[in-house]
Design a protein around this motif. Sequence first.
Motif, PDB file in Angstrom:
ATOM      1  N   ALA A 435       0.924  -1.205   0.026  1.00 14.70           N
ATOM      2  CA  ALA A 435      -0.302  -0.088  -0.081  1.00 14.70           C
ATOM      3  C   ALA A 435       1.051   1.293  -0.046  1.00 14.70           C
ATOM      4  CB  ALA A 435      -0.821   0.040   1.378  1.00 14.70           C
ATOM      5  N   GLU A 436       1.711   1.320   0.752  1.00 12.60           N
ATOM      6  CA  GLU A 436       2.988   2.340   0.877  1.00 12.60           C
ATOM      7  C   GLU A 436       3.389   2.667  -0.473  1.00 12.60           C
ATOM      8  OE1 GLU A 436       4.196   2.223   5.539  1.00 12.60           O
ATOM      9  OE2 GLU A 436       5.317   1.100   3.868  1.00 12.60           O
ATOM     10  N   GLY A 437       3.878   1.655  -1.258  1.00 14.83           N
ATOM     11  CA  GLY A 437       4.539   1.683  -2.482  1.00 14.83           C
ATOM     12  C   GLY A 437       3.423   2.146  -3.529  1.00 14.83           C
ATOM     13  N   SER A 438       2.274   1.871  -3.521  1.00  9.13           N
ATOM     14  CA  SER A 438       1.079   2.340  -4.288  1.00  9.13           C
ATOM     15  C   SER A 438       0.981   4.103  -3.890  1.00  9.13           C
ATOM     16  CB  SER A 438       0.054   1.828  -4.189  1.00  9.13           C
ATOM     17  OG  SER A 438       0.163   0.422  -4.567  1.00  9.13           O
ATOM     18  N   ALA A 439       0.827   4.345  -2.772  1.00 10.95           N
ATOM     19  CA  ALA A 439       0.701   5.448  -2.182  1.00 10.95           C
ATOM     20  C   ALA A 439       1.663   6.633  -2.562  1.00 10.95           C
ATOM     21  CB  ALA A 439       0.333   5.577  -0.565  1.00 10.95           C
ATOM     22  N   ARG A 440       2.667   6.189  -2.723  1.00 10.00           N
ATOM     23  CA  ARG A 440       3.997   7.394  -3.008  1.00 10.00           C
ATOM     24  C   ARG A 440       3.600   8.027  -4.245  1.00 10.00           C
ATOM     25  NH1 ARG A 440       8.729   7.050  -0.830  1.00 10.00           N
ATOM     26  NH2 ARG A 440       9.143   5.328   0.821  1.00 10.00           N
ATOM     27  N   ARG A 441       2.896   7.644  -5.391  1.00 10.58           N
ATOM     28  CA  ARG A 441       2.644   8.189  -6.312  1.00 10.58           C
ATOM     29  C   ARG A 441       1.774   9.363  -6.118  1.00 10.58           C
ATOM     30  NH1 ARG A 441       0.236   4.672 -11.448  1.00 10.58           N
ATOM     31  NH2 ARG A 441       0.152   6.220 -12.879  1.00 10.58           N
ATOM     32  N   PHE A 442       1.025   9.333  -5.099  1.00  7.52           N
ATOM     33  CA  PHE A 442      -0.163  10.285  -4.817  1.00  7.52           C
ATOM     34  C   PHE A 442       0.255  11.429  -3.759  1.00  7.52           C
ATOM     35  CE2 PHE A 442      -1.881   6.596  -6.636  1.00  7.52           C
ATOM     36  CZ  PHE A 442      -2.334   6.997  -7.958  1.00  7.52           C
ATOM     37  N   VAL A 443       1.140  11.089  -2.887  1.00  8.46           N
ATOM     38  CA  VAL A 443       1.470  11.912  -1.796  1.00  8.46           C
ATOM     39  C   VAL A 443       1.632  13.494  -2.291  1.00  8.46           C
ATOM     40  CG1 VAL A 443       3.226  12.310   0.139  1.00  8.46           C
ATOM     41  CG2 VAL A 443       2.391  10.082  -0.438  1.00  8.46           C
ATOM     42  N   LEU A 444       2.293  13.696  -3.127  1.00 10.71           N
ATOM     43  CA  LEU A 444       2.936  15.134  -3.751  1.00 10.71           C
ATOM     44  C   LEU A 444       1.540  15.775  -4.058  1.00 10.71           C
ATOM     45  CD1 LEU A 444       6.184  14.664  -5.565  1.00 10.71           C
ATOM     46  CD2 LEU A 444       5.702  15.258  -3.170  1.00 10.71           C
ATOM     47  N   LEU A 445       0.680  15.061  -4.969  1.00 12.78           N
ATOM     48  CA  LEU A 445      -0.721  15.652  -5.337  1.00 12.78           C
ATOM     49  C   LEU A 445      -1.419  15.975  -3.930  1.00 12.78           C
ATOM     50  CD1 LEU A 445      -2.607  16.229  -7.570  1.00 12.78           C
ATOM     51  CD2 LEU A 445      -3.386  14.020  -7.395  1.00 12.78           C
ATOM     52  N   HIS A 446      -1.408  15.134  -3.119  1.00  4.86           N
ATOM     53  CA  HIS A 446      -2.229  15.415  -1.740  1.00  4.86           C
ATOM     54  C   HIS A 446      -1.845  16.593  -1.098  1.00  4.86           C
ATOM     55  CE1 HIS A 446      -4.782  14.627   1.572  1.00  4.86           C
ATOM     56  NE2 HIS A 446      -3.544  14.549   2.357  1.00  4.86           N
ATOM     57  N   ARG A 447      -0.544  16.959  -1.151  1.00  4.41           N
ATOM     58  CA  ARG A 447       0.029  17.907  -0.504  1.00  4.41           C
ATOM     59  C   ARG A 447      -0.243  19.176  -1.057  1.00  4.41           C
ATOM     60  NH1 ARG A 447       6.211  16.716   1.344  1.00  4.41           N
ATOM     61  NH2 ARG A 447       5.894  15.512   3.394  1.00  4.41           N
ATOM     62  N   ALA A 448      -0.096  19.155  -2.467  1.00  4.38           N
ATOM     63  CA  ALA A 448      -0.457  20.282  -3.422  1.00  4.38           C
ATOM     64  C   ALA A 448      -2.057  20.637  -3.104  1.00  4.38           C
ATOM     65  CB  ALA A 448      -0.211  19.837  -4.819  1.00  4.38           C
ATOM     66  N   ARG A 449      -2.666  19.824  -3.231  1.00  6.25           N
ATOM     67  CA  ARG A 449      -4.372  20.152  -3.079  1.00  6.25           C
ATOM     68  C   ARG A 449      -4.469  20.678  -1.792  1.00  6.25           C
ATOM     69  NH1 ARG A 449      -7.407  15.680  -6.764  1.00  6.25           N
ATOM     70  NH2 ARG A 449      -6.709  16.360  -8.829  1.00  6.25           N
ATOM     71  N   ARG A 450      -3.845  20.026  -0.796  1.00  4.72           N
ATOM     72  CA  ARG A 450      -4.173  20.810   0.691  1.00  4.72           C
ATOM     73  C   ARG A 450      -3.739  22.178   0.671  1.00  4.72           C
ATOM     74  NH1 ARG A 450      -1.928  17.129   5.474  1.00  4.72           N
ATOM     75  NH2 ARG A 450      -3.001  18.669   6.663  1.00  4.72           N
TER      76      ARG A 450
END
Length: 450
Positions: A435-450
Amino acid sequence: MTTHVFIGPTLSAQEALAAVPGAVVHGPVRHGDLLSLDAGADDNVVIIDGVLHPTAPVRHKEITDALAAGARVIGAAGMGALRAAELWPYGMEGVGLVFGMYAQGILDADDEVTAGHPPSGDHRQPTVPLVNIRWTVSSAVAEEVLSAELGSQLLETARSLHCAERTWRAIEHAARRLSPQAAEAAVALGEFAERHPESSDLKRRDALLALAHSSAPRLPSAPSAGATPAWMVPRTMYLERWRGAFRPAVRDAGPGSVAELDVLRFQQLYAPDFAIRYRRFALARIAGALAMSQDRGLVHAALKAAAERGVTAAKVPQAAWAYWLTPDELRETSAERRLLKLLVRSFRSSPGAAPFHDAPAELRDSAAAWRSSAEAVTAADRLNRQMARTGERGTPQHLPRAVVRRHLADTWRAQGTPELEAVARDRGFVSLAEAEGSARRFVLLHRARR
């Protein structure tokens, strides 16, 4: 009906379109290209050229998968001739002399049809395929431009060169080391090829025949000895994984769209109801045929199917309970609820495999939510590419593990490793690490949208 043509460098796109107006022209076929097409009944796929390296070549099961879906697959000249010689018993159609020579065992080396071309797929052929040299020598001997003995010497000289070095000039240079007569013959052979392309470019000749063949009506195939319908070829977990990794998530999204397995991973991480979807999916697969025959519902059918296989709460070892359930869940008084959690989290589509390889229909969201998820994956990839331009430390791969785990903890509202591991498995991940390996792809997008 759509005709897809994979070419380069045997033919130019203009030549292909002149032969088959309205065709969709692609570069040399490579691993995943046919799965991305998702071709079906009434579609034509003509394979002329393909890559062997540095990317993986088109796999045999990708072609049989297209055949099983009802597509007509034709091969000639280069990679198409190679694959058709191997797959004609399953319904692939081979056209031309190159195909015939491979099918009869006259040719058996891949480098017979290999020609150098740039990665862009532009119609340029700086080297000459060995099969074309073979055809040119045969034609020149028939026209008495050179003797059969000198022709054999020049063919062996060409064969001794690496496929990336085979040019008429290189053959002339190598022939000078043999004898003056061989050198003169090599010059004459190169000039003959230039004057008579129709007698020297066998791959181009076969490619044009294949395109003409694709425009003719498809004839019903007569049963032949050793033939096997493509739909009878066993489907493997590798094919399912390739389908999910290459098939576009949204069919009308255009070139470069994200794959459906990428979108499913996004929903697996972030869709609030995905754990419910996955539980229903896993229990239905465990129940199998019993799911349709039990009046008391899916849960009862899954428990009964498990019991028939010797899996009951009384027989589960304590170590298994401790591995699959959290300490709080172990204190649950209902043995049935504990067993259901264990069954869902430990479900595998086959021994040692992942719970799913492609994107099963039961795990998809509504069409609107699916398309929105595809847009989110596209946005994440775009942001990751932008961040990568700032240096390696800006890429998802260099995010500290603690940051990724905190991201999942916030998203899933879970605390501590045991609880995060349990949520990950409830969502169909093999482990929290996956799950962590899959989530890495989206962490930066999550931060940008916050």
